[in-house]
Design a protein around this motif. Structure first.
Motif, short mmCIF file in Angstrom:
data_model
loop_
_atom_site.label_atom_id
_atom_site.label_comp_id
_atom_site.label_asym_id
_atom_site.label_seq_id
_atom_site.Cartn_x
_atom_site.Cartn_y
_atom_site.Cartn_z
N ASN A 68 0.83 -1.21 0.00
CA ASN A 68 0.00 0.00 0.00
C ASN A 68 0.87 1.26 0.00
O ASN A 68 0.54 2.25 -0.68
N HIS A 69 1.96 1.22 0.75
CA HIS A 69 2.88 2.37 0.76
C HIS A 69 3.57 2.51 -0.58
O HIS A 69 3.74 3.63 -1.09
N GLN A 121 1.54 4.35 -3.23
CA GLN A 121 1.60 5.81 -3.13
C GLN A 121 2.92 6.34 -3.69
O GLN A 121 2.94 7.35 -4.42
N GLN A 122 4.02 5.68 -3.36
CA GLN A 122 5.33 6.13 -3.83
C GLN A 122 5.45 6.03 -5.35
O GLN A 122 6.02 6.92 -5.99
#
Length: 347
Positions: free
Chosen positions: A41-42, A45-46
């Protein structure tokens, strides 16, 4: 702008340097899967933010080695397989595939993976997802000191996947893609066997010590690019969190190298999307088809070396075909190999 399914002679690639959040301290499979999902999930975004910065002609993103889990530290083979290894059609690949699909990119990475053909074992797998979210390449690391490899179950692995499954090359809209796993950048034969099958871009997921001085691995990245006339997109971690080893021990130096050995982009330490550059397939293909001293691929005389390789037997194959294996097997096998080579006065 051309559709992502069109063949492209030029596009941008990114070696995305992110922190690996290890799952070693997870108490069970469920907790480890939760940590992996948080990492994905992180990453989503990145990746979205990086593409917005670099430009929408960014078609290839390479992630570091074992970016979802870190590496086993004291775990048994069976214990690590149960806790940290993903399935060949598992939810983690599905989630990563959705990222590739959303952004119409090729997404490459590396993970520990179980295979129903080889119960009780796992492999360190480099993968590439295409813009549809499908896996178009699955390469299992062939040289590892502390993990099973296809060579350790060689006869059965060939029966299952054939030699093309050992050295896969994906022919895609952004060129012929192949994968090298971490330390394997130091093994010229792996890259060469992939180049023999047409590889134009090596995606290199790694987790290695970064140094401002030239390291053996960095020297090898340039060498692999030059000798195979291929791009190398090498993504290192921005440290490994949640283990006892200091976090920045493997941090920095992600880079992109062209087929002439020129470093096009490189980043320092920390999480970064600074290692991005243009991949000029047109220039690479023109150079590969131009006669002259520089055309090292066209000048190869493989028959010169074939017999020497055929006669030489160093680290043995098929040592993990039978019975349960514990971790001491790896060093014991290497020591036996060293002893035998010493007796033969090779080393």
């Amino acid at each position: 702008m051309a559709d992502n399914t069109d063949n492209l002679n030029s596009f941008r690639a990114l070696a995305l340097q992110v922190t690996c959040h290890a799952v070693n301290q997870a108490t069970d499979r469920l907790q480890a899967r939760s940590l992996m999902l948080n990492s994905i999930n992180h990453l989503a975004q990145q990746i979205a933010a990086s593409i917005a910065f670099i430009g929408f002609d960014c078609r290839l993103i390479v992630l570091p080695e074992y970016f979802l889990t870190g590496f086993p530290m004291g775990d048994s083979l069976a214990g690590w397989a149960e806790k940290a290894c993903i399935e060949m059609a598992g939810a983690e690949y599905e989630a990563l595939g959705k990222i590739a699909q959303k952004h119409k990119i090729f997404l490459a990475g590396n993970a520990y993976e179980v295979d129903p053909n080889f119960p009780g074992l796992y492999f360190q797998t480099c993968f590439i997802l295409d813009p549809s979210g499908s896996i178009v390449l699955r390469y299992r690391r062939l040289n590892s000191l502390f993990a099973p490899t296809p060579h350790d179950v060689w006869d059965k692995y060939l029966d299952c996947y054939g030699l093309e499954g050992v050295f896969p090359v994906a022919k895609t809209a952004i060129g012929n893609l192949a994968a090298l796993a971490s330390e394997e950048i130091l093994y010229p034969e792996v890259a060469r066997c992939l180049a023999m099958r047409g590889a134009e871009i090596f995606v290199h997921s790694t987790s290695e010590v970064y140094n401002k001085n030239l390291t053996p691995k960095d020297a090898a990245k340039i060498t692999r690019a030059v000798e195979n006339m291929a791009y190398v997109v090498s993504a290192n971690t921005a440290g490994i969190a949640n283990i006892a080893i200091p976090i920045a021990s493997a941090d920095g130096g992600s880079k992109i190298i062209d087929h002439r050995g020129i470093v096009l982009a490189e980043t320092g330490a920390g999480e970064s999307m600074a290692a991005f550059a243009e991949i000029d397939l047109g220039a690479l293909r023109r150079d590969r088809r131009r006669p002259g001293l520089h055309n090292l691929l066209a000048r190869q005389r493989f028959e010169l070396y074939a017999e020497s390789y055929h006669q030489s037997h160093f680290y043995p194959a098929n040592t993990m075909l039978e019975g349960e294996i514990d971790r001491k097997h790896f060093l014991q096998t290497q020591q036996a190999t060293i002893d035998r080579l010493a007796q033969l006065e090779i080393i």
